[in-house]
Design an enzyme around this catalytic site. Sequence first.
Site, mmCIF file in Angstrom:
data_model
loop_
_atom_site.group_PDB
_atom_site.id
_atom_site.type_symbol
_atom_site.label_atom_id
_atom_site.label_comp_id
_atom_site.label_asym_id
_atom_site.label_seq_id
_atom_site.Cartn_x
_atom_site.Cartn_y
_atom_site.Cartn_z
ATOM 1 N N PRO A 21 0.833 -1.216 0.000
ATOM 2 C CA PRO A 21 0.000 0.000 0.000
ATOM 3 C C PRO A 21 0.858 1.253 0.000
ATOM 4 O O PRO A 21 1.296 1.728 1.049
ATOM 5 C CB PRO A 21 -0.821 -0.135 1.290
ATOM 6 C CG PRO A 21 0.021 -0.972 2.191
ATOM 7 C CD PRO A 21 0.789 -1.911 1.310
ATOM 8 N N ASP A 57 5.633 2.524 2.309
ATOM 9 C CA ASP A 57 4.783 1.371 2.598
ATOM 10 C C ASP A 57 4.002 1.687 3.878
ATOM 11 O O ASP A 57 4.574 1.761 4.964
ATOM 12 C CB ASP A 57 5.653 0.123 2.780
ATOM 13 C CG ASP A 57 4.834 -1.147 3.024
ATOM 14 O OD1 ASP A 57 3.620 -1.042 3.299
ATOM 15 O OD2 ASP A 57 5.424 -2.242 2.964
ATOM 16 N N HIS A 58 2.678 1.853 3.745
ATOM 17 C CA HIS A 58 1.871 2.280 4.883
ATOM 18 C C HIS A 58 1.749 1.199 5.963
ATOM 19 O O HIS A 58 1.309 1.478 7.086
ATOM 20 C CB HIS A 58 0.473 2.692 4.405
ATOM 21 C CG HIS A 58 -0.126 3.821 5.186
ATOM 22 N ND1 HIS A 58 0.107 4.004 6.533
ATOM 23 C CD2 HIS A 58 -0.926 4.842 4.810
ATOM 24 C CE1 HIS A 58 -0.546 5.068 6.946
ATOM 25 N NE2 HIS A 58 -1.178 5.611 5.923
ATOM 26 N N ARG A 59 2.131 -0.027 5.646
ATOM 27 C CA ARG A 59 2.063 -1.085 6.658
ATOM 28 C C ARG A 59 3.111 -0.878 7.752
ATOM 29 O O ARG A 59 2.891 -1.261 8.901
ATOM 30 C CB ARG A 59 2.262 -2.458 6.003
ATOM 31 C CG ARG A 59 1.168 -2.856 5.025
ATOM 32 C CD ARG A 59 1.525 -4.140 4.296
ATOM 33 N NE ARG A 59 2.762 -4.024 3.536
ATOM 34 C CZ ARG A 59 3.310 -5.011 2.828
ATOM 35 N NH1 ARG A 59 2.716 -6.202 2.796
ATOM 36 N NH2 ARG A 59 4.424 -4.825 2.164
ATOM 37 N N THR A 60 4.242 -0.304 7.378
ATOM 38 C CA THR A 60 5.334 -0.137 8.341
ATOM 39 C C THR A 60 5.535 1.311 8.774
ATOM 40 O O THR A 60 6.008 1.563 9.881
ATOM 41 C CB THR A 60 6.656 -0.658 7.746
ATOM 42 O OG1 THR A 60 6.858 -0.028 6.471
ATOM 43 C CG2 THR A 60 6.624 -2.155 7.554
#
Length: 423
Positions: free
Chosen positions: A223, A395-398
């Site tokens: 993402p 990366d919006h996950r991290t």
Amino acid sequence: MPIEILMPALSPTMSKTGGKIVKWCKKEQDRVEVGDVIAEIETDKAIMEFESVDEGVLAKILVSEGTSGVPVNQPIALMLEEGEDKNALSNYASAPAVNIEIKERVEANPSTPSNSSVLSSSSMSSQCLTPESRKKEDTKATEGRVKISPLAKKIAQNEGVDIEQLEGTGPYGRIIKADVLEFLDGDRQIKNCKRLGEDTIIEVSNMRQVIAQRLVESKQNVPHFYLTVDCQVDKLISLKNEINLADENNKVTINDLIIKATAFSMKKFPDINSSWIDNKILKYSNIDISIAVALEDGLITPIVKNADKKGILSISKEVKGLVNKARSGKLRPEEFQGGGFTISNLGMFGIKAFSAIINPPQSCIMAVGASKKQPVVINEKIEVAEIMTVTLSVDHRTVDGALGAKFLNAFKRYIENPLAMLI
């Protein structure tokens, strides 16, 4: 009994793409010692030397120079021990190599016999068989199924082509990619780089295949979000010029200073230096920065390791060495595998701003554009300044937006006040 020389796995992605025999460094009947370079093999990243782990006489080369897509663990040559009878070659028959794609298909369809799956790998598998064993394998292939390569089958399925209508021109009647493409285009013959009217079909290299695969996976699975900031680089340019005047033999570039500023900013915000792996976040202890280097047929990202601990001149020399090795195909795997952050600089091509695709499993890639003189407001006055636009893909996950913004603002401060990097 002949010793099989197998296609080695010289990079992590070779299990999917195979390798290319660029050059045989030994001829048939040459003596081979342990550690001798017997071939040069092209992976998706570089051309690497393949050293022998056995000693003997190179009795027979099974895969000729220029052959690409050779699966890992497929026999590419045969070696005999010193004094061994050459008649041992006449009784040799190799089993086709089983690559990752075939294994996955077998696992997905347990009812499919494994030997049938192996037979559908590629025409390269059958080229390493003796004529007698090849006939046996072809007999098995004709029992209840059409002989077709995996790539040809995939194209036929995507285009809705009935493979029963096709006539194979591959070894022993196997349907290959060209047969499917020829069927789709009527009577026109399609081969590598054969012109189709005004269009051209080009077979892509292993490197381009891997680039395509990784970037599709990145855009589909990561993402992305993007943060952009303008940096005033007048002081940075002045510092670069002063360094180069002091030491004309070791010229530094703006990109060298950008690497140093990035390293210091990562040190301030270490959560940037991370990867999302198996629903967990892996934080790296070292600050290793990848730099995108354009090649004739793609790009590669060699790594400046421990960039926060190196001076600007040291970074400059290391980058020049890595770029030269990358463009000559001489990078070692440890010089381009890994890294926690990537910088892609298209400023030298006059690109003002762009958004880069994240290089997985990293969390960030920074796209650097060209610096241009622009009017800016400074102390309530309009002045002309050199402005460089930088876009961070995240990366919006991290990494969340606030953290990405803090990192980018720290980078901007180092760029606009570069003397802070020398303290």
